[in-house]
Design a protein around this motif. Structure first.
Motif, PDB file in Angstrom:
ATOM      1  N   VAL A  86      26.277   8.621  25.594  1.00 35.64           N
ATOM      2  CA  VAL A  86      27.734   8.476  25.551  1.00 35.64           C
ATOM      3  C   VAL A  86      28.332   8.755  26.929  1.00 35.64           C
ATOM      4  N   ARG A  87      27.931   9.863  27.542  1.00 35.48           N
ATOM      5  CA  ARG A  87      28.470  10.206  28.863  1.00 35.48           C
ATOM      6  C   ARG A  87      28.119   9.129  29.886  1.00 35.48           C
ATOM      7  N   SER A  88      26.897   8.619  29.826  1.00 33.88           N
ATOM      8  CA  SER A  88      26.492   7.565  30.751  1.00 33.88           C
ATOM      9  C   SER A  88      27.321   6.305  30.549  1.00 33.88           C
ATOM     10  N   ALA A  89      27.581   5.966  29.287  1.00 33.10           N
ATOM     11  CA  ALA A  89      28.374   4.770  28.997  1.00 33.10           C
ATOM     12  C   ALA A  89      29.793   4.903  29.521  1.00 33.10           C
ATOM     13  N   LEU A  90      30.323   6.116  29.507  1.00 33.86           N
ATOM     14  CA  LEU A  90      31.673   6.357  29.999  1.00 33.86           C
ATOM     15  C   LEU A  90      31.734   6.383  31.521  1.00 33.86           C
ATOM     16  N   GLY A  91      30.582   6.502  32.178  1.00 36.88           N
ATOM     17  CA  GLY A  91      30.562   6.592  33.625  1.00 36.88           C
ATOM     18  C   GLY A  91      31.060   7.918  34.146  1.00 36.88           C
ATOM     19  N   VAL A  92      30.919   8.977  33.347  1.00 40.90           N
ATOM     20  CA  VAL A  92      31.401  10.301  33.736  1.00 40.90           C
ATOM     21  C   VAL A  92      30.325  11.027  34.541  1.00 40.90           C
ATOM     22  N   ALA A  93      30.697  11.536  35.695  1.00 41.94           N
ATOM     23  CA  ALA A  93      29.748  12.274  36.539  1.00 41.94           C
ATOM     24  C   ALA A  93      29.346  13.582  35.884  1.00 41.94           C
ATOM     25  N   PHE A  94      28.111  14.020  36.173  1.00 37.33           N
ATOM     26  CA  PHE A  94      27.578  15.270  35.615  1.00 37.33           C
ATOM     27  C   PHE A  94      27.146  16.135  36.788  1.00 37.33           C
ATOM     28  N   ASP A  95      28.131  16.736  37.437  1.00 37.94           N
ATOM     29  CA  ASP A  95      27.893  17.412  38.700  1.00 37.94           C
ATOM     30  C   ASP A  95      27.323  18.814  38.503  1.00 37.94           C
ATOM     31  N   GLY A  96      26.574  19.253  39.484  1.00 34.08           N
ATOM     32  CA  GLY A  96      25.981  20.585  39.439  1.00 34.08           C
ATOM     33  C   GLY A  96      24.635  20.566  40.139  1.00 34.08           C
ATOM     34  N   PHE A  97      23.712  21.398  39.670  1.00 32.68           N
ATOM     35  CA  PHE A  97      22.403  21.462  40.327  1.00 32.68           C
ATOM     36  C   PHE A  97      21.321  21.794  39.302  1.00 32.68           C
ATOM     37  N   THR A 108      18.429   6.125  14.537  1.00 31.73           N
ATOM     38  CA  THR A 108      19.343   5.088  15.026  1.00 31.73           C
ATOM     39  C   THR A 108      19.738   5.381  16.468  1.00 31.73           C
ATOM     40  N   ARG A 109      19.590   4.387  17.309  1.00 26.29           N
ATOM     41  CA  ARG A 109      19.885   4.530  18.731  1.00 26.29           C
ATOM     42  C   ARG A 109      21.246   3.916  19.052  1.00 26.29           C
ATOM     43  N   LEU A 110      22.046   4.635  19.834  1.00 25.67           N
ATOM     44  CA  LEU A 110      23.281   4.078  20.370  1.00 25.67           C
ATOM     45  C   LEU A 110      22.921   3.204  21.560  1.00 25.67           C
ATOM     46  N   THR A 111      23.277   1.904  21.494  1.00 24.96           N
ATOM     47  CA  THR A 111      22.912   0.982  22.565  1.00 24.96           C
ATOM     48  C   THR A 111      24.120   0.441  23.318  1.00 24.96           C
ATOM     49  N   GLY A 112      25.316   0.683  22.823  1.00 22.07           N
ATOM     50  CA  GLY A 112      26.501   0.206  23.518  1.00 22.07           C
ATOM     51  C   GLY A 112      27.736   0.940  23.057  1.00 22.07           C
ATOM     52  N   LEU A 113      28.687   1.077  23.955  1.00 23.54           N
ATOM     53  CA  LEU A 113      29.949   1.757  23.635  1.00 23.54           C
ATOM     54  C   LEU A 113      31.063   1.110  24.443  1.00 23.54           C
ATOM     55  N   GLU A 114      32.085   0.655  23.747  1.00 24.92           N
ATOM     56  CA  GLU A 114      33.252   0.091  24.408  1.00 24.92           C
ATOM     57  C   GLU A 114      34.512   0.684  23.780  1.00 24.92           C
ATOM     58  N   ILE A 115      35.500   0.962  24.604  1.00 22.65           N
ATOM     59  CA  ILE A 115      36.794   1.451  24.138  1.00 22.65           C
ATOM     60  C   ILE A 115      37.745   0.263  24.051  1.00 22.65           C
ATOM     61  N   ARG A 153      36.702  14.099  28.210  1.00 25.15           N
ATOM     62  CA  ARG A 153      37.356  13.124  27.345  1.00 25.15           C
ATOM     63  C   ARG A 153      37.703  11.877  28.142  1.00 25.15           C
ATOM     64  N   VAL A 154      37.381  10.723  27.593  1.00 27.18           N
ATOM     65  CA  VAL A 154      37.838   9.435  28.112  1.00 27.18           C
ATOM     66  C   VAL A 154      38.404   8.671  26.917  1.00 27.18           C
ATOM     67  N   GLY A 155      39.696   8.426  26.923  1.00 30.54           N
ATOM     68  CA  GLY A 155      40.318   7.743  25.794  1.00 30.54           C
ATOM     69  C   GLY A 155      40.046   8.470  24.497  1.00 30.54           C
ATOM     70  N   PRO A 156      39.538   7.763  23.475  1.00 31.18           N
ATOM     71  CA  PRO A 156      39.286   8.392  22.179  1.00 31.18           C
ATOM     72  C   PRO A 156      37.901   9.029  22.062  1.00 31.18           C
ATOM     73  N   VAL A 157      37.195   9.150  23.193  1.00 31.21           N
ATOM     74  CA  VAL A 157      35.826   9.664  23.185  1.00 31.21           C
ATOM     75  C   VAL A 157      35.803  11.064  23.797  1.00 31.21           C
ATOM     76  N   LEU A 158      35.254  12.018  23.051  1.00 27.47           N
ATOM     77  CA  LEU A 158      35.151  13.407  23.499  1.00 27.47           C
ATOM     78  C   LEU A 158      33.680  13.772  23.688  1.00 27.47           C
ATOM     79  N   ALA A 207      27.830  -0.973  30.341  1.00 32.27           N
ATOM     80  CA  ALA A 207      28.195  -1.108  31.747  1.00 32.27           C
ATOM     81  C   ALA A 207      27.931   0.225  32.421  1.00 32.27           C
ATOM     82  N   SER A 208      27.788   0.204  33.741  1.00 33.40           N
ATOM     83  CA  SER A 208      27.532   1.457  34.450  1.00 33.40           C
ATOM     84  C   SER A 208      28.752   2.353  34.438  1.00 33.40           C
ATOM     85  N   SER A 209      29.932   1.765  34.278  1.00 35.00           N
ATOM     86  CA  SER A 209      31.158   2.549  34.227  1.00 35.00           C
ATOM     87  C   SER A 209      32.214   1.757  33.490  1.00 35.00           C
ATOM     88  N   LEU A 210      33.134   2.447  32.862  1.00 37.31           N
ATOM     89  CA  LEU A 210      34.247   1.780  32.217  1.00 37.31           C
ATOM     90  C   LEU A 210      35.349   1.438  33.198  1.00 37.31           C
TER      91      LEU A 210
END
Length: 429
Positions: free
Chosen positions: A189-200, A149-156, A298-303, A4-7
């Motif tokens: 992993v970061r994309s799956a969590l929907g975590v922003a990656f701010d900066g420039f 091996t490619r990570l294709t999905g991540l759910e908490i 960190r989102v839940g059990p994912v660092l 999903a685009s975000s959790l």
């Protein structure tokens, strides 16, 4: 399972997390130096680990090559530093130079000799640490290494995380208690969590070229690590066991092919020091450079750790080091959670998020940006002030020691510790 685009508003309750076990190991995504370090620390704590890496084998990436004192102290705890020293190059000093005026200031890591057993930089291309740890973990039955091996999905879920992967044997699912995402700046992993990656992103890219020619024979006062300021084309020059490496900025309008043209490489290297026979090139890379920090580590059990959590200019040699510090901090906290029933899971994971993000912002981002700006400054008055400041710092042992402690991340480690229990961290905040 699809990403999903975000959790979204998903919550995770530590009380329902499954204990770390063979059936629910700690999953480490990414087998670069950060992921390999995390896996090694977890295995040393007798925890089961599954290591997932897209590359079919350990990656031969030359990019980072500096290990600072605080990092060597940490790696010593897993018994790898003897091998690193056997292959690496000990560098006790570094120089700040001006391309027009030559040597401005030299800084001696020996000022830290009363505080650390490693008062120097160890130059060793990062792929060697990856190789050393991969060889060790290959014989460790607590670790399953899944290359190619490619990570294709991540759910908490309430028991930890479910990971969909695809590898040589097809699609599969991994149930994990906790996850460490160390899968680089384009982190899945970061994309799956929907975590922003701010900066420039810097408008220019950086080119780094390696040659076996000994630049100290051509420039006798050159140090083994040199930051060279210039308003038109600054340089970063350093020695590794295999080669001398020279880094310079690539103008925004220059394509990667143009920046890698052999004639252009010769022109750039001849501009560093004339060399009649012509410079042989044994490695060359052009890459984009960013200053970005994840909105949460960190989102839940994912660092998130290393470049998945923060990326920065390489000027200062702290990106690799801070990533290894992330890995050590995360692994120590997870080991404590897994082995001590009294450990507060939520407090530990929240402490990881707070501490490692604070270090990334206040030390890594701040210092690498300052270093890069100092090298590429174009205003003559500011350039003079920069030169005067660096000379003054180097001439004062107290200021020089404080400066070296900070730029080597020793200060941040002494301030926050690595994996320090939450109740012991109050004074560092």
């Amino acid at each position: 399972m699809e990403f999903a685009s975000s959790l979204g508003p998903m919550t995770w309750h530590s009380a329902t997390a499954a204990p770390v076990s063979r059936d629910r190991p700690v999953a480490v995504i990414g087998a670069g130096p950060v992921g390999m370090t995390a896996a090694a620390v977890l295995a040393a704590a007798d925890l089961p680990v599954v290591l997932v890496e897209l590359s079919p084998s350990p990656r031969p990436d030359w990019r980072a090559s500096t290990f600072h004192a605080a990092t060597l102290e940490l790696l010593e705890t897993i018994g790898i530093t003897d091998r690193m020293h056997a292959e690496g190059l000990v560098v006790p000093t570094f120089q700040f130079r001006d391309r027009r005026d030559g040597l401005i200031a030299e800084f001696d890591f020996g000022l830290l000799a009363d505080e650390t057993r490693f008062p120097y930089r160890l130059q060793l291309n990062q792929q060697h640490l990856v190789r050393m740890l991969a060889e060790r973990l290959a014989g460790d039955d607590r670790v399953r290494m899944r290359f190619g091996t490619r990570l294709t999905g991540l759910e908490i879920d309430g028991d930890g995380a479910r990971l969909a992967v695809s590898g040589p044997d097809g699609a599969d699912e991994i149930r994990a208690s906790y996850v460490i995402g160390a899968d680089g700046p384009r982190s899945t992993v970061r994309s799956a969590l929907g975590v922003a990656f701010d900066g420039f992103t810097y408008p220019e890219r950086f080119a780094i070229t390696s040659t076996p020619v000994d630049l100290q024979e051509l420039l006798p006062d050159l140090g083994h690590v040199n930051y060279v300021a210039d308003p038109e084309e600054w340089l970063f020059i350093l020695r590794t066991p295999e080669s001398w490496r020279v880094l310079w900025p690539v103008p925004a309008g220059c394509s990667a092919d143009e920046a890698s043209d052999p004639e252009r490489l010769q022109l750039e290297l001849q501009g560093v020091a004339p060399y009649g026979p012509g410079y042989p090139v044994i490695d060359h890379q052009v890459y984009g450079v960013h200053q970005r920090v994840a909105a949460a580590f960190r989102v839940g059990p994912v660092l998130l750790a290393g470049d998945a959590a923060h990326i920065n200019s390489p000027i200062g040699g702290v990106g690799l080091n801070s990533g290894i510090h992330d890995a050590m901090d995360a692994a120590r906290r997870l080991a404590r959670i897994a082995t001590d029933p009294a450990t507060g899971v939520e407090a530990e994971l929240a402490a990881y998020d707070e501490v490692r993000r604070t270090v990334a912002v206040e030390y890594v981002q701040a210092d690498t940006q300052r270093n890069t700006d100092r090298l590429r400054e174009t205003d003559d008055a500011v350039r003079r002030r920069n030169r005067d400041e660096m000379r003054a710092i180097a001439a004062d042992p107290v200021r020089a020691r404080a400066y070296i402690r900070r730029v080597s991340l020793l200060e941040s480690v002494r301030r926050f510790g690595i994996g320090t229990p939450p109740l012991e961290m109050e004074g560092a905040r």
